[in-house]
Design an enzyme around this catalytic site. Structure first.
Site, PDB file in Angstrom:
ATOM      1  N   ARG A 154       0.878  -1.188   0.000  1.00 55.78           N
ATOM      2  CA  ARG A 154       0.000   0.000   0.000  1.00 55.78           C
ATOM      3  C   ARG A 154       0.905   1.225   0.000  1.00 55.78           C
ATOM      4  O   ARG A 154       1.711   1.417   0.909  1.00 55.78           O
ATOM      5  CB  ARG A 154      -0.929   0.000   1.223  1.00 55.78           C
ATOM      6  CG  ARG A 154      -1.691   1.310   1.367  1.00 55.78           C
ATOM      7  CD  ARG A 154      -2.808   1.241   2.394  1.00 55.78           C
ATOM      8  NE  ARG A 154      -3.982   0.573   1.869  1.00 55.78           N
ATOM      9  CZ  ARG A 154      -5.225   0.731   2.346  1.00 55.78           C
ATOM     10  NH1 ARG A 154      -5.448   1.545   3.358  1.00 55.78           N
ATOM     11  NH2 ARG A 154      -6.240   0.081   1.820  1.00 55.78           N
TER      12      ARG A 154
ATOM     13  N   ARG B 232     -14.172  -8.353   1.138  1.00 59.88           N
ATOM     14  CA  ARG B 232     -12.730  -8.161   0.941  1.00 59.88           C
ATOM     15  C   ARG B 232     -12.007  -9.462   1.310  1.00 59.88           C
ATOM     16  O   ARG B 232     -11.076  -9.889   0.626  1.00 59.88           O
ATOM     17  CB  ARG B 232     -12.209  -7.017   1.824  1.00 59.88           C
ATOM     18  CG  ARG B 232     -12.767  -5.638   1.516  1.00 59.88           C
ATOM     19  CD  ARG B 232     -12.308  -5.124   0.181  1.00 59.88           C
ATOM     20  NE  ARG B 232     -10.861  -5.085   0.072  1.00 59.88           N
ATOM     21  CZ  ARG B 232     -10.069  -4.099   0.543  1.00 59.88           C
ATOM     22  NH1 ARG B 232     -10.614  -3.047   1.136  1.00 59.88           N
ATOM     23  NH2 ARG B 232      -8.762  -4.135   0.389  1.00 59.88           N
TER      24      ARG B 232
HETATM   25  N1   CP Z   1     -11.533   0.084   2.156  1.00 59.38           N
HETATM   26  C1   CP Z   1     -10.268  -0.028   2.593  1.00 59.38           C
HETATM   27  O1   CP Z   1      -9.323  -0.344   1.836  1.00 59.38           O
HETATM   28  O2   CP Z   1     -10.120   0.183   3.916  1.00 59.38           O
HETATM   29  P1   CP Z   1      -8.752   0.295   4.725  1.00 59.38           P
HETATM   30  O3   CP Z   1      -8.094   1.605   4.357  1.00 59.38           O
HETATM   31  O4   CP Z   1      -9.157   0.245   6.170  1.00 59.38           O
HETATM   32  O5   CP Z   1      -7.851  -0.854   4.350  1.00 59.38           O
HETATM   33  N1  NVA Z   2      -9.958   6.878  -1.477  1.00 58.19           N
HETATM   34  C1  NVA Z   2      -9.584   6.432  -0.156  1.00 58.19           C
HETATM   35  C2  NVA Z   2      -9.838   4.971  -0.012  1.00 58.19           C
HETATM   36  C3  NVA Z   2      -9.535   4.425   1.362  1.00 58.19           C
HETATM   37  C4  NVA Z   2      -9.773   2.952   1.447  1.00 58.19           C
HETATM   38  C5  NVA Z   2      -8.135   6.768   0.105  1.00 58.19           C
HETATM   39  O1  NVA Z   2      -7.306   6.570  -0.773  1.00 58.19           O
HETATM   40  O2  NVA Z   2      -7.830   7.246   1.209  1.00 58.19           O
END
Ligand code: CP
Ligand code: NVA
Length: 332
Positions: free
Chosen positions: A123, A313
């Protein structure tokens, strides 16, 4: 041993298993259409097995790394729980705690981690960064969200829509608000599956034009369509599904005032919801900001499926792990 069931409580053959896509999962757009359909079937099968109390350890011995530069609840916990349920283990790596934060290169880190791990979820901010991880690592790399897209979220959302609506092709999915990473992946998912996605986004907050162009070509072949306007009311008219996401994504905090002003008229509230079909479902990837992009009444109301979305998920990511990790591969 990875990929071989070593302990099966009850026989758990996965009918949908075994037609894998490439080494990595970085975008929905890069997954061939038949394999998106295959992942949906496999996720449904894994969900049914879990609901039926069938334990199977298809990924016994596998170690999944999670390298996160941004916070996470759902992605982190569902991947960790998912690999555990499949008989493997997870290793969470905060980017702040490993030598990466002192300047060790992605290339060196990726090559080293490939000697310890079986797959890595990343991420990060810039999408080019996850591409670099995928290029340098010899193990599968899964995009756990970048500024450009959020493929695991969109694939799980396709599963939720299919469960709730009985299919995907021909449905109208409306997305209102910021044309962000989640919107980009939903556009790719809609194009792959023959849905019409209708976005209502303010000027300057539209989805990525490269993604829209590619998705339009794909939609031409699936009977889907990508519609983009600045009118949230037109977007939701007669929609089967209404989706929204936060107005300030991770990393955009310094633009808060400008974003709140531009996106204010795009709130998903009771008035907007009335313009969709009466049986429309309401989706949000969470976390949500009640009173900003969505009202509490809509988010917590009878049409909301956000908790099913969050649960899915887990099932979709287990399907992704089974596909990516059950193949023989080079370890270096
Ligand atoms: N929707 C989602 O990806 O949530 P998180 O940021 O908690 O992983
Ligand atoms: N658009 C949001 C999604 C979080 C899961 C972000 O990138 O923060």
């Amino acid at each position: 041993m990875t990929g071989r069931p070593v302990r099966v409580t009850r026989q758990a053959s996965l009918r949908s298993f075994g037609r894998s896509f490439g080494k990595d999962l970085l975008t929905v757009g890069a997954i061939p259409r038949d394999q998106v359909a295959h992942l949906l079937r496999l996720a449904e099968e894994l969900k049914a097995l879990q609901r039926g109390g069938v334990l199977h350890q298809r990924l016994a011995g596998a170690t999944l790394g999670l390298l996160f530069e941004k916070p996470s609840t759902r992605t982190r916990v569902s991947f960790e729980a998912g690999i555990n349920q499949l008989g493997g283990q997870a290793l969470f790596l905060s980017a702040r705690d490993i030598q990466l934060c002192r300047g060790e290169s992605i290339a060196d880190t990726a090559r080293v981690l490939s000697r310890y791990l079986d797959a890595l979820v990343v991420r990060t901010y810039d999408h080019a960064t996850v591409e670099e991880w995928a290029r340098e690592a010899t193990i599968p790399v899964i995009n756990g969200l970048t500024d450009l897209c959020h493929p695991c979220q969109a694939l799980a959302d396709l599963l939720t829509i299919r469960e709730k609506k009985g299919g995907l092709k021909g449905l109208k999915l409306a997305y209102v608000g910021d044309g962000n990473n989640v919107a980009n992946s939903l556009i790719e998912g809609a194009a792959k599956t023959g849905m019409t996605i209708s976005l209502g986004c303010p000027s300057g907050y539209e989805p990525d034009p490269r993604i829209v162009d590619c998705a339009r070509s794909e939609a031409d072949q699936t009977g889907g369509a990508i519609e983009i306007s600045q009118d949230p009311h037109a977007a939701v008219k007669e929609a089967d599904v209404i989706y929204t996401d936060v107005w300030i994504s991770m990393g955009q905090e310094r633009h808060q005032a400008r974003r709140l002003k531009a996106l204010g008229p795009y709130q998903l509230n009771e008035r907007l919801l009335k313009q969709a079909r009466p049986d429309a479902i309401v989706m949000h990837c969470l976390p949500a900001h009640r009173g900003q992009e969505i009202t509490a009444g809509v988010l917590d109301g009878p049409q909301s499926v956000v908790l099913d979305q969050a649960e899915n998920r887990l099932h979709m990511q287990k399907a992704i792990l089974v596909e990516l990790l059950s193949r023989p591969r080079r370890r270096s």
